[in-house]
Design an enzyme around this catalytic site. Structure first.
Site, PDB file in Angstrom:
ATOM      1  N   HIS A 101       0.819  -1.191   0.078  1.00  0.00           N
ATOM      2  CA  HIS A 101       0.141   0.026   0.093  1.00  0.00           C
ATOM      3  C   HIS A 101       0.982   1.101  -0.002  1.00  0.00           C
ATOM      4  CE1 HIS A 101       0.785  -1.103   4.041  1.00  0.00           C
ATOM      5  NE2 HIS A 101       0.873   0.264   4.474  1.00  0.00           N
ATOM      6  N   HIS A 103       1.037   5.124   1.142  1.00  0.00           N
ATOM      7  CA  HIS A 103       0.485   6.414   1.962  1.00  0.00           C
ATOM      8  C   HIS A 103       0.690   7.691   1.104  1.00  0.00           C
ATOM      9  CE1 HIS A 103       0.820   4.248   5.921  1.00  0.00           C
ATOM     10  NE2 HIS A 103       1.577   3.411   5.164  1.00  0.00           N
TER      11      HIS A 103
HETATM   12  P1  AMP Z   1       2.006   0.536   7.453  1.00  0.00           P
HETATM   13  O1  AMP Z   1       2.397   0.783   8.694  1.00  0.00           O
HETATM   14  O2  AMP Z   1       2.621   1.323   6.406  1.00  0.00           O
HETATM   15  O3  AMP Z   1       1.926  -0.793   7.388  1.00  0.00           O
HETATM   16  O4  AMP Z   1       0.532   1.155   7.147  1.00  0.00           O
HETATM   17  C1  AMP Z   1      -0.580   0.372   7.492  1.00  0.00           C
HETATM   18  C2  AMP Z   1      -1.657   1.596   7.803  1.00  0.00           C
HETATM   19  O5  AMP Z   1      -2.904   0.988   7.802  1.00  0.00           O
HETATM   20  C3  AMP Z   1      -1.599   2.299   9.339  1.00  0.00           C
HETATM   21  O6  AMP Z   1      -1.317   3.544   8.895  1.00  0.00           O
HETATM   22  C4  AMP Z   1      -2.943   2.224   9.758  1.00  0.00           C
HETATM   23  O7  AMP Z   1      -3.176   3.370  10.291  1.00  0.00           O
HETATM   24  C5  AMP Z   1      -3.738   1.887   8.701  1.00  0.00           C
HETATM   25  N1  AMP Z   1      -5.039   0.907   8.958  1.00  0.00           N
HETATM   26  C6  AMP Z   1      -5.053   0.048   9.490  1.00  0.00           C
HETATM   27  N2  AMP Z   1      -6.210  -0.650   9.504  1.00  0.00           N
HETATM   28  C7  AMP Z   1      -6.967   0.205   9.036  1.00  0.00           C
HETATM   29  C8  AMP Z   1      -8.415   0.358   8.686  1.00  0.00           C
HETATM   30  N3  AMP Z   1      -9.040  -0.539   9.075  1.00  0.00           N
HETATM   31  N4  AMP Z   1      -8.700   1.574   7.808  1.00  0.00           N
HETATM   32  C9  AMP Z   1      -7.913   2.534   7.296  1.00  0.00           C
HETATM   33  N5  AMP Z   1      -6.832   2.353   7.799  1.00  0.00           N
HETATM   34  C10 AMP Z   1      -6.162   1.425   8.629  1.00  0.00           C
END
Ligand code: AMP
Length: 117
Positions: A101, A103
């Site tokens: 993903h 950001h």
């Molecule tokens: P990473 O730490 O780069 O793997 O990013 C994962 C991101 O997913 C984090 O910034 C979380 O806040 C976000 N996240 C986890 N669960 C959800 C959810 N249900 N809806 C939206 N964002 C989420």
């Protein structure tokens, strides 16, 4: 493929709710649940085949290009067209969800952080 489906796969399938800001044939985007910037949107390939951006770039560069095209389009809508795009890659780099993903970060970023440097 991971043994257990990722939280993002559950958003793709509708099992976990999210406000979709983009929904193409292969990509979705929705606000991060814990925003780190005034605009913080996650852009996620629907497939969970790729765990990080390195795997995605090697396995399906067209899909990576689509992620970036969706980021550009969302930035035009939400951040005036300028943005930061972050792919955390590996646990020690802050990756917590091993379903690739991006950001999309925009707006006035905090000073003194990497995002605001
Ligand atoms: P990473 O730490 O780069 O793997 O990013 C994962 C991101 O997913 C984090 O910034 C979380 O806040 C976000 N996240 C986890 N669960 C959800 C959810 N249900 N809806 C939206 N964002 C989420």
């Amino acid at each position: 493929m991971s043994e257990e489906r990722s939280v993002f796969s559950k958003i793709v399938s509708g099992e976990i709710p999210a406000t979709l800001l983009a929904d193409t044939e292969r990509v979705i985007a929705f606000p991060d649940i814990a925003p780190q910037a005034p605009v913080h949107i996650l852009i996620v390939p629907k497939t969970e085949e790729y765990h990080n951006v390195v795997e995605l770039a090697a396995g399906d560069p067209d899909l990576l290009a689509e992620v970036i095209a969706v980021a550009k389009s969302l930035a035009e809508e939400h951040t005036g067209g300028e943005f930061r795009l972050v792919f955390n890659t590996g646990a020690s780099a802050g990756q917590t969800v091993f379903h690739v993903h991006a950001h999309l970060l925009g707006g006035a970023l905090a000073e003194g952080t990497l995002a605001g440097a």
